[in-house]
Design a protein around this motif. Sequence first.
Motif, PDB file in Angstrom:
ATOM      1  N   PHE A 498       0.831  -1.215   0.000  1.00  0.00           N
ATOM      2  CA  PHE A 498       0.000   0.000   0.000  1.00  0.00           C
ATOM      3  C   PHE A 498       0.860   1.257   0.000  1.00  0.00           C
ATOM      4  O   PHE A 498       2.064   1.208   0.251  1.00  0.00           O
ATOM      5  N   ASP A 499       0.202   2.374  -0.277  1.00  0.00           N
ATOM      6  CA  ASP A 499       0.871   3.672  -0.292  1.00  0.00           C
ATOM      7  C   ASP A 499       0.513   4.411   0.994  1.00  0.00           C
ATOM      8  O   ASP A 499      -0.624   4.852   1.160  1.00  0.00           O
ATOM      9  N   PRO A 500       1.472   4.562   1.925  1.00  0.00           N
ATOM     10  CA  PRO A 500       1.158   5.203   3.201  1.00  0.00           C
ATOM     11  C   PRO A 500       0.700   6.656   3.030  1.00  0.00           C
ATOM     12  O   PRO A 500       0.012   7.190   3.891  1.00  0.00           O
ATOM     13  N   GLY A 501       1.044   7.255   1.884  1.00  0.00           N
ATOM     14  CA  GLY A 501       0.662   8.648   1.643  1.00  0.00           C
ATOM     15  C   GLY A 501      -0.799   8.823   1.280  1.00  0.00           C
ATOM     16  O   GLY A 501      -1.337   9.933   1.387  1.00  0.00           O
ATOM     17  N   THR A 502      -1.451   7.758   0.850  1.00  0.00           N
ATOM     18  CA  THR A 502      -2.849   7.906   0.415  1.00  0.00           C
ATOM     19  C   THR A 502      -3.797   6.879   1.038  1.00  0.00           C
ATOM     20  O   THR A 502      -5.013   7.008   0.904  1.00  0.00           O
ATOM     21  N   VAL A 503      -3.264   5.861   1.716  1.00  0.00           N
ATOM     22  CA  VAL A 503      -4.120   4.753   2.155  1.00  0.00           C
ATOM     23  C   VAL A 503      -5.338   5.271   2.954  1.00  0.00           C
ATOM     24  O   VAL A 503      -5.222   6.140   3.818  1.00  0.00           O
ATOM     25  N   ALA A 504      -6.513   4.760   2.630  1.00  0.00           N
ATOM     26  CA  ALA A 504      -7.766   5.177   3.273  1.00  0.00           C
ATOM     27  C   ALA A 504      -8.868   4.231   2.839  1.00  0.00           C
ATOM     28  O   ALA A 504      -8.690   3.458   1.903  1.00  0.00           O
ATOM     29  N   ARG A 505      -9.985   4.306   3.539  1.00  0.00           N
ATOM     30  CA  ARG A 505     -11.148   3.556   3.042  1.00  0.00           C
ATOM     31  C   ARG A 505     -11.981   4.509   2.189  1.00  0.00           C
ATOM     32  O   ARG A 505     -12.076   5.695   2.483  1.00  0.00           O
ATOM     33  N   GLY A 506     -12.566   3.979   1.136  1.00  0.00           N
ATOM     34  CA  GLY A 506     -13.364   4.803   0.245  1.00  0.00           C
ATOM     35  C   GLY A 506     -14.728   5.093   0.845  1.00  0.00           C
ATOM     36  O   GLY A 506     -15.063   4.600   1.920  1.00  0.00           O
ATOM     37  N   THR A 523     -17.809  -0.790   0.441  1.00  0.00           N
ATOM     38  CA  THR A 523     -16.818   0.265   0.276  1.00  0.00           C
ATOM     39  C   THR A 523     -15.596  -0.286  -0.451  1.00  0.00           C
ATOM     40  O   THR A 523     -15.394  -1.492  -0.500  1.00  0.00           O
ATOM     41  N   SER A 524     -14.795   0.606  -1.044  1.00  0.00           N
ATOM     42  CA  SER A 524     -13.580   0.191  -1.744  1.00  0.00           C
ATOM     43  C   SER A 524     -12.368   0.783  -1.046  1.00  0.00           C
ATOM     44  O   SER A 524     -12.488   1.698  -0.243  1.00  0.00           O
ATOM     45  N   ALA A 525     -11.201   0.262  -1.416  1.00  0.00           N
ATOM     46  CA  ALA A 525      -9.958   0.733  -0.816  1.00  0.00           C
ATOM     47  C   ALA A 525      -9.390   1.906  -1.597  1.00  0.00           C
ATOM     48  O   ALA A 525      -9.615   2.042  -2.798  1.00  0.00           O
ATOM     49  N   ILE A 526      -8.626   2.739  -0.905  1.00  0.00           N
ATOM     50  CA  ILE A 526      -7.833   3.787  -1.551  1.00  0.00           C
ATOM     51  C   ILE A 526      -6.374   3.539  -1.160  1.00  0.00           C
ATOM     52  O   ILE A 526      -6.081   3.243   0.001  1.00  0.00           O
ATOM     53  N   GLY A 527      -5.469   3.644  -2.125  1.00  0.00           N
ATOM     54  CA  GLY A 527      -4.041   3.521  -1.833  1.00  0.00           C
ATOM     55  C   GLY A 527      -3.575   2.091  -1.604  1.00  0.00           C
ATOM     56  O   GLY A 527      -2.483   1.859  -1.093  1.00  0.00           O
ATOM     57  N   LEU A 528      -4.404   1.119  -1.990  1.00  0.00           N
ATOM     58  CA  LEU A 528      -4.027  -0.288  -1.825  1.00  0.00           C
ATOM     59  C   LEU A 528      -3.533  -0.794  -3.173  1.00  0.00           C
ATOM     60  O   LEU A 528      -4.182  -0.578  -4.191  1.00  0.00           O
ATOM     61  N   HIS A 529      -2.366  -1.451  -3.203  1.00  0.00           N
ATOM     62  CA  HIS A 529      -1.798  -1.884  -4.482  1.00  0.00           C
ATOM     63  C   HIS A 529      -1.783  -3.390  -4.655  1.00  0.00           C
ATOM     64  O   HIS A 529      -1.637  -3.872  -5.773  1.00  0.00           O
ATOM     65  N   GLY A 530      -1.895  -4.125  -3.568  1.00  0.00           N
ATOM     66  CA  GLY A 530      -1.920  -5.574  -3.722  1.00  0.00           C
ATOM     67  C   GLY A 530      -2.201  -6.275  -2.411  1.00  0.00           C
ATOM     68  O   GLY A 530      -1.804  -5.813  -1.339  1.00  0.00           O
ATOM     69  N   VAL A 531      -2.950  -7.392  -2.496  1.00  0.00           N
ATOM     70  CA  VAL A 531      -3.203  -8.232  -1.313  1.00  0.00           C
ATOM     71  C   VAL A 531      -2.935  -9.671  -1.724  1.00  0.00           C
ATOM     72  O   VAL A 531      -3.417 -10.120  -2.774  1.00  0.00           O
ATOM     73  N   TRP A 532      -2.128 -10.375  -0.931  1.00  0.00           N
ATOM     74  CA  TRP A 532      -1.834 -11.781  -1.175  1.00  0.00           C
ATOM     75  C   TRP A 532      -2.284 -12.602   0.027  1.00  0.00           C
ATOM     76  O   TRP A 532      -2.073 -12.190   1.175  1.00  0.00           O
ATOM     77  N   ILE A 533      -2.902 -13.737  -0.250  1.00  0.00           N
ATOM     78  CA  ILE A 533      -3.299 -14.657   0.822  1.00  0.00           C
ATOM     79  C   ILE A 533      -2.587 -15.977   0.579  1.00  0.00           C
ATOM     80  O   ILE A 533      -2.725 -16.575  -0.493  1.00  0.00           O
ATOM     81  N   ASN A 534      -1.794 -16.400   1.532  1.00  0.00           N
ATOM     82  CA  ASN A 534      -0.960 -17.597   1.387  1.00  0.00           C
ATOM     83  C   ASN A 534      -0.228 -17.591   0.047  1.00  0.00           C
ATOM     84  O   ASN A 534      -0.162 -18.614  -0.646  1.00  0.00           O
ATOM     85  N   GLY A 535       0.291 -16.420  -0.337  1.00  0.00           N
ATOM     86  CA  GLY A 535       1.106 -16.297  -1.538  1.00  0.00           C
ATOM     87  C   GLY A 535       0.339 -16.067  -2.827  1.00  0.00           C
ATOM     88  O   GLY A 535       0.931 -15.821  -3.869  1.00  0.00           O
ATOM     89  N   THR A 536      -0.995 -16.151  -2.777  1.00  0.00           N
ATOM     90  CA  THR A 536      -1.801 -15.946  -3.981  1.00  0.00           C
ATOM     91  C   THR A 536      -2.362 -14.529  -3.994  1.00  0.00           C
ATOM     92  O   THR A 536      -2.966 -14.083  -3.019  1.00  0.00           O
ATOM     93  N   LYS A 537      -2.169 -13.828  -5.114  1.00  0.00           N
ATOM     94  CA  LYS A 537      -2.673 -12.457  -5.198  1.00  0.00           C
ATOM     95  C   LYS A 537      -4.196 -12.483  -5.336  1.00  0.00           C
ATOM     96  O   LYS A 537      -4.731 -13.175  -6.201  1.00  0.00           O
TER      97      LYS A 537
END
Length: 561
Positions: A498-506, A523-537
């Motif tokens: 994530f981007d600490p400069g913009t991270v927020a909830r939409g 709601t959607s995420a702001i400033g989130l670039h990727g989420v992996w669960i057990n190595g899977t994006k």
Amino acid sequence: MFDLVIKDAEIFDGAGSAPQHGDLGVTDGKIAAVGGKLGAAKQTVNADGLALMPGIIDGHTHYDAQITWDPFVDPSPALGVTTAVMGNCGFTIAPCKPADRDLTMRHLTHVEGMSLDALRAGIRWGFESFPQYLGMLEKQGVGPNVACYAGHSAIRTFVMGEEATQRTATDEEIGQMAAQVRQAMAAGAVGFASSTAEAHNGEGGTPMPSRLADDRELRALVKAMGESGRGVYMLTKGAKTSIPYLEGLAVEARRPVVIAALFHSNTNPTAAFTTLEQVNAARARGNQLVAQTSCCPLSMDFTFKSPYLFESMKSWKPAMAAHDPAALKAVYRDPAWRAAVRQELAASRGRLVFNGEWDKLFVVETARPENQAMEGSTLAELAKKAGKDPLDCILDVALSENLDTSFVAQLLHNDEKAVGKILADPDTHISLSDAGAHLTFFCDAGFGLHLMGHWSRELGVLDLPQAVHRLTGQPARLFGIKNRGLLREGHAADLMLFDPGTVARGPKRRAHDLPAGAARLTTSAIGLHGVWINGTKVADAKGLCADKAARPGEVLRAFEA
Ligand SMILES: [Zn+2]
């Protein structure tokens, strides 16, 4: 060769340490190396200096029903949540006898904010016992990792049927319930959850079954959980269960007690701090009490068809007695009635649910297009603009739209100075997203992003390494979740970029995508670039991106003592 390397990231380890710049490598769903420059990988993601942290552990969700038809429990994974603890407040759907399915759903409809039609159309009932429920989830696969509580209300209904909401239990019934708790713990429950909260009601205002439990029953069931040497006792507290009483249960069961819901109220501004002091005093005595709080203001969506935040007022009685919409509108139009409400608001300020805080009341959605400009405004603003008293203003708007205007009141937990103090206490458990419940009412599934964006970046109440720790390493430890919550070699690759400069909830929005077409808030995420669960994006900047057939999550069953 790694399966995945995320290069050039600011790595927040989840333990609260200062970030370190470097790469992180993943092999077979686990973290294989952290820090420095790493070598070749089948897949490389260039983080370009973005922040990388463990995935968020949401300790207070209600996805027990939803997960049977939606294994990805939308929207949580796209908001950074990689592990969801379910069955909070004891509102589970297992165990459940086939004959009690409708009864169980009727209990859930009010608290979950989901219609009976949606639950009937949605829930897959491929189980009867709690172990069978876990088995079914494992077989169908889960998006995020999940940990499930043994739920008091479900167990009570399983043993007592209809009478679960009517009376105390006999010794024999308590024995049967305790056996169910033991069975669930043996199968891999994360603990035992219950509720004594007066606000927890099922269809038509029937109390949730656990509210009928007496002291003998609570004691026996918490003890049954404690016999396993594992698990936490989670409770949404009502007036009957004081902190000293709960400390007694913690001592007897020798297990942690997680106490919800620590909300700050402007009406009773010292209460939350008194509770916190009691909890911290118990901890100082070596008894593990944990206060569960939220980092989001508690908001209530409502229309004037049933404006419950006013319904505790004496002067509101004529409106509640109105039997049809025409009669209700006539009451709302009556100048004498309005004067009586205004008078009570002024006279009882500080003692009501709504205390005339018109700046905390917003228009969410208007019914007529020409009123759309009002959406997002506060009643204080609108009244000033119209040159009207705020009560007249809100009633006139509602009446002009056939009472279909939806409003939101941000009544609890909105004093940022007070809430900041609660969040800054390093031992409070920040969660209470209630994700999967109250779906027409609020959506705080993005609470983790809000903690990092609002409370850390904007207000500086906690620094970012601490904020990350409170969402990851701290809850992993509280629930005894093994090998998660930290970015350490050998730990599961549950990650969030994530981007600490913009991270927020939409912003919240309404979606009509529940079974039977029912509506919910999401709601959607702001400033989130990727989420992996057990190595899977599973998510990128645009939201959920997982392959529909992928089920990277694990049903967690083995917890640390
Ligand atoms: Zn809850």
